[in-house]
Design a protein around this motif. Structure first.
Motif, mmCIF file in Angstrom:
data_model
loop_
_atom_site.group_PDB
_atom_site.id
_atom_site.type_symbol
_atom_site.label_atom_id
_atom_site.label_comp_id
_atom_site.label_asym_id
_atom_site.label_seq_id
_atom_site.Cartn_x
_atom_site.Cartn_y
_atom_site.Cartn_z
ATOM 1 N N VAL A 1 2.519 41.009 30.937
ATOM 2 C CA VAL A 1 3.407 42.131 31.236
ATOM 3 C C VAL A 1 3.228 43.244 30.212
ATOM 4 O O VAL A 1 3.102 44.429 30.563
ATOM 5 N N ALA A 2 3.214 42.882 28.918
ATOM 6 C CA ALA A 2 3.127 43.886 27.863
ATOM 7 C C ALA A 2 1.784 44.614 27.871
ATOM 8 O O ALA A 2 1.729 45.853 27.933
ATOM 9 N N LEU B 1 8.226 49.133 33.414
ATOM 10 C CA LEU B 1 8.349 48.186 32.315
ATOM 11 C C LEU B 1 9.814 47.991 31.928
ATOM 12 O O LEU B 1 10.268 46.865 31.705
ATOM 13 N N LEU B 2 10.584 49.081 31.860
ATOM 14 C CA LEU B 2 11.996 48.982 31.495
ATOM 15 C C LEU B 2 12.814 48.258 32.567
ATOM 16 O O LEU B 2 13.832 47.639 32.258
ATOM 17 N N LEU C 1 7.430 43.486 24.173
ATOM 18 C CA LEU C 1 7.810 44.439 25.210
ATOM 19 C C LEU C 1 8.234 45.778 24.623
ATOM 20 O O LEU C 1 7.977 46.832 25.213
ATOM 21 N N THR C 2 8.883 45.745 23.473
ATOM 22 C CA THR C 2 9.266 47.006 22.838
ATOM 23 C C THR C 2 8.042 47.775 22.363
ATOM 24 O O THR C 2 7.957 49.004 22.521
ATOM 25 N N ALA D 1 11.947 53.445 24.617
ATOM 26 C CA ALA D 1 11.334 52.115 24.722
ATOM 27 C C ALA D 1 12.285 50.998 24.338
ATOM 28 O O ALA D 1 12.130 49.853 24.788
ATOM 29 N N ALA D 2 13.280 51.288 23.480
ATOM 30 C CA ALA D 2 14.222 50.253 23.040
ATOM 31 C C ALA D 2 15.501 50.218 23.869
ATOM 32 O O ALA D 2 16.405 49.448 23.558
ATOM 33 N N ALA D 3 15.567 51.022 24.931
ATOM 34 C CA ALA D 3 16.806 51.100 25.719
ATOM 35 C C ALA D 3 17.122 49.795 26.442
ATOM 36 O O ALA D 3 18.267 49.561 26.830
#
Length: 302
Positions: free
Chosen positions: A119-120, A139-140, A192-193, A207-209
């Motif tokens: 995924v990443a 991604l999110l 993922l981040t 990206a960190a949401a």
């Protein structure tokens, strides 16, 4: 020797691992000075499936590695030794690290870790290699359910061939669930981040949401698992998130799919109200998790 002796029901529940930890520790303390009860408990333990499996595992381990230190088994010489403690008798050096890796279980092995990597790195490859725009919203949308799926795949007989033994250890119950959840988060959060930071986007949240929503959904899954099994709980929370994010996007007419998804994620993830709501949900789930702590002693053994 004492005047009090354990009842047959207490001995039986101790042997099959269903006795709560405080009662089990109290009984073990009594067995240190009561040979009669120790003999009864030893017999009950040897008759369980875990006792038989443990004896087979011990024989295989000792046969393959004769230099390992001898681990006591539930015999008449130490009849109160519970089979649930034996898999933790690991050789030096590094027993604590080996114990931690064993407790982490499928979270650090098996197919889940390659799936997270896919995924990443797949998101980064789509953004740069295939020059596809709008990768960060996708991604999110997926990221919050990745740790939820990891929890589902890291606990239970379907995931761990030694689950019956692991579920009978003093570290079982909520402690083991939290250990494996922490391992899941430790793997998925940085990967993922980092992928979100590397994927460019001008209209999606940061990206960190996804971090607070991911934590809240994970804790909600664990809290719900106190009432149903782990896989059902994770299916409800993870599926609920995907429906809440994707259903309005798919139902809305016109426009680009990723653009509509970015707008929906702005509503679900971006800003203080949304993040505050996720933080409150995480705290509430943690409170429910603590309140239902005794239920996890029977998790996946009902």
């Amino acid at each position: 020797m004492t005047g009090w002796h354990a009842s047959d029901d207490l001995v039986s529940r101790y042997g099959d691992g269903s006795l709560p930890e405080p009662d089990a520790w109290s009984l073990e303390k009594h067995l240190e000075t009561c040979g009669r009860c120790a003999s009864r408990v030893s017999r009950a333990v040897r008759e369980t499936a875990a006792g038989v499996a443990l004896a087979q595992v011990r024989e295989a381990v000792l046969g393959a590695a004769p230099t390992l230190p001898t681990a006591t088994t539930p015999t008449t010489t130490q009849p109160h030794a519970r089979p649930r403690a034996r898999p933790l008798a690991l050789p030096s050096p590094g027993p604590r690290l080996a114990h931690l890796l064993w407790a982490a279980g499928p979270a650090v092995r098996g197919a889940w870790l390659p799936a997270v990597l896919l995924v990443a790195f797949g998101a980064v490859a789509l953004a740069y290699g295939a020059d596809i725009t709008g990768v960060r919203p996708l991604l999110l949308a997926v990221a919050p359910v990745v740790p939820v799926a990891g929890v589902a795949l890291s606990y239970g007989a379907h995931a761990d061939p030694l689950h019956e033994i692991a579920a009978s250890t003093p570290s079982a119950g909520l402690r083991l669930v939290l250990t494996r959840t922490a391992a899941v988060l430790a793997v998925s959060v940085p990967l993922l981040t980092l992928a979100g930071l590397l994927v460019p986007s001008s209209d999606a949240p940061g990206a960190a949401a996804w971090l607070l929503p991911g934590l809240a959904l994970t804790l909600a899954s664990l809290a719900l698992a106190g009432y149903v099994d782990v896989r059902t709980a994770t299916a409800v929370t993870g599926g609920g998130w995907l429906c809440a994010v994707l259903a309005p996007v798919l139902a809305a007419p016109g426009g680009h799919l990723t653009a509509r998804l970015a707008e929906q994620l702005q509503y679900c993830l971006d800003g203080a109200p949304a993040q505050g709501g996720w933080a409150a949900a995480a705290v509430l789930s943690a409170v429910l998790l603590a309140a239902r702590r005794p239920a996890y002693d029977r998790l996946e053994r009902r």
